[in-house]
Design an enzyme around this catalytic site. Structure first.
Site, PDB file in Angstrom:
ATOM      1  N   HIS A   1     -10.314  -5.183  -3.582  1.00 29.65           N
ATOM      2  CA  HIS A   1      -8.977  -5.401  -3.004  1.00 29.65           C
ATOM      3  C   HIS A   1      -9.108  -5.781  -1.544  1.00 29.65           C
ATOM      4  O   HIS A   1     -10.028  -5.341  -0.851  1.00 29.65           O
ATOM      5  CB  HIS A   1      -8.095  -4.156  -3.156  1.00 29.65           C
ATOM      6  CG  HIS A   1      -8.698  -2.897  -2.609  1.00 29.65           C
ATOM      7  ND1 HIS A   1      -9.644  -2.165  -3.293  1.00 29.65           N
ATOM      8  CD2 HIS A   1      -8.489  -2.236  -1.439  1.00 29.65           C
ATOM      9  CE1 HIS A   1      -9.992  -1.118  -2.570  1.00 29.65           C
ATOM     10  NE2 HIS A   1      -9.316  -1.131  -1.438  1.00 29.65           N
TER      11      HIS A   1
ATOM     12  N   ASP B   1       0.853  -1.191   0.000  1.00 31.70           N
ATOM     13  CA  ASP B   1       0.000   0.000   0.000  1.00 31.70           C
ATOM     14  C   ASP B   1       0.889   1.241   0.000  1.00 31.70           C
ATOM     15  O   ASP B   1       1.918   1.293   0.676  1.00 31.70           O
ATOM     16  CB  ASP B   1      -0.911  -0.009   1.233  1.00 31.70           C
ATOM     17  CG  ASP B   1      -2.082   0.935   1.084  1.00 31.70           C
ATOM     18  OD1 ASP B   1      -3.232   0.453   0.964  1.00 31.70           O
ATOM     19  OD2 ASP B   1      -1.860   2.172   1.062  1.00 31.70           O
TER      20      ASP B   1
ATOM     21  N   ASN C   1     -13.000  -3.090   2.254  1.00 30.06           N
ATOM     22  CA  ASN C   1     -13.902  -1.957   2.414  1.00 30.06           C
ATOM     23  C   ASN C   1     -14.843  -1.915   1.216  1.00 30.06           C
ATOM     24  O   ASN C   1     -14.386  -2.014   0.074  1.00 30.06           O
ATOM     25  CB  ASN C   1     -13.103  -0.654   2.490  1.00 30.06           C
ATOM     26  CG  ASN C   1     -12.177  -0.624   3.700  1.00 30.06           C
ATOM     27  OD1 ASN C   1     -12.541  -1.104   4.774  1.00 30.06           O
ATOM     28  ND2 ASN C   1     -10.987  -0.077   3.539  1.00 30.06           N
TER      29      ASN C   1
ATOM     30  N   HIS D   1     -11.978  -0.988  -7.219  1.00 31.87           N
ATOM     31  CA  HIS D   1     -11.494  -2.260  -7.805  1.00 31.87           C
ATOM     32  C   HIS D   1     -11.266  -3.154  -6.594  1.00 31.87           C
ATOM     33  O   HIS D   1     -10.459  -2.800  -5.717  1.00 31.87           O
ATOM     34  CB  HIS D   1     -10.200  -1.996  -8.600  1.00 31.87           C
ATOM     35  CG  HIS D   1      -9.586  -3.207  -9.247  1.00 31.87           C
ATOM     36  ND1 HIS D   1      -9.198  -3.234 -10.583  1.00 31.87           N
ATOM     37  CD2 HIS D   1      -9.248  -4.422  -8.740  1.00 31.87           C
ATOM     38  CE1 HIS D   1      -8.666  -4.420 -10.871  1.00 31.87           C
ATOM     39  NE2 HIS D   1      -8.676  -5.155  -9.769  1.00 31.87           N
TER      40      HIS D   1
ATOM     41  N   GLY E   1     -15.787   2.736   3.520  1.00 32.52           N
ATOM     42  CA  GLY E   1     -14.556   3.497   3.315  1.00 32.52           C
ATOM     43  C   GLY E   1     -13.771   3.087   2.083  1.00 32.52           C
ATOM     44  O   GLY E   1     -12.553   3.231   2.035  1.00 32.52           O
TER      45      GLY E   1
ATOM     46  N   HIS F   1      -6.999  -5.656   1.966  1.00 31.35           N
ATOM     47  CA  HIS F   1      -5.853  -5.145   2.714  1.00 31.35           C
ATOM     48  C   HIS F   1      -5.350  -6.254   3.634  1.00 31.35           C
ATOM     49  O   HIS F   1      -6.151  -6.957   4.260  1.00 31.35           O
ATOM     50  CB  HIS F   1      -6.264  -3.990   3.630  1.00 31.35           C
ATOM     51  CG  HIS F   1      -6.793  -2.783   2.938  1.00 31.35           C
ATOM     52  ND1 HIS F   1      -6.070  -1.615   2.808  1.00 31.35           N
ATOM     53  CD2 HIS F   1      -7.993  -2.529   2.367  1.00 31.35           C
ATOM     54  CE1 HIS F   1      -6.795  -0.695   2.188  1.00 31.35           C
ATOM     55  NE2 HIS F   1      -7.977  -1.224   1.912  1.00 31.35           N
TER      56      HIS F   1
END
Ligand code: 5GP
Ligand code: ZN
Length: 113
Positions: A99, A29, A86, A97, A92, A101
């Site tokens: 993803h 990130d 999210n 696209h 949030g 985390h």
């Protein structure tokens, strides 16, 4: 399509890749929120969890298996980690696209804000 993660997939935007195969890519990130913070995404554009269905969702299992492998390889499987998705405004989600985390390397608070 004007999607920054599609641009990362096709190399138009550079990224610090930690894993790639024909279906998925994992990269650090840009604004890490923990000592380890990377994202795992399907190469195919899926807007969010809302757009998963029986035809396109096999990639989600691949992403979770790869996260388990990376956790072992990177040595944070025992200490622990958090996988976050999210979805839309209340969740949030800023990049549309799909993803996941992965945060590790410190104790994380719960519940989230
Ligand atoms: P979201 O808020 O949609 O769940 O997460 C999007 C994440 O993408 C954020 O954590 C943000 O820091 C990260 N991000 C946004 N733009 C870029 C970029 O160009 N490169 C990388 N590596 N991460 C990005
Ligand atoms: Zn995309």
């Amino acid at each position: 399509m004007d999607c920054i993660f599609c641009k990362i997939v096709n190399g138009e935007i550079p990224s610090n890749k930690i894993y790639e195969d024909e279906d998925i890519i994992a990269f650090n990130d840009l604004y890490p929120q923990a000592p380890i913070h990377f994202l795992v995404i399907p190469k195919k554009h899926i807007e969010s969890c809302n757009f998963l269905d029986r035809e396109n969702s096999e990639v989600v299992a691949k992403i979770f298996v790869k996260i388990a492998e990376l956790a072992k390889e990177m040595g944070f499987d025992e200490s622990g980690y958090r996988i976050i998705n999210n979805c839309n405004d209340h969740g949030g989600q800023t990049v549309k696209h799909l993803h996941f985390h992965v945060l590790a390397g410190r104790s994380l608070n719960w519940p989230p804000g």
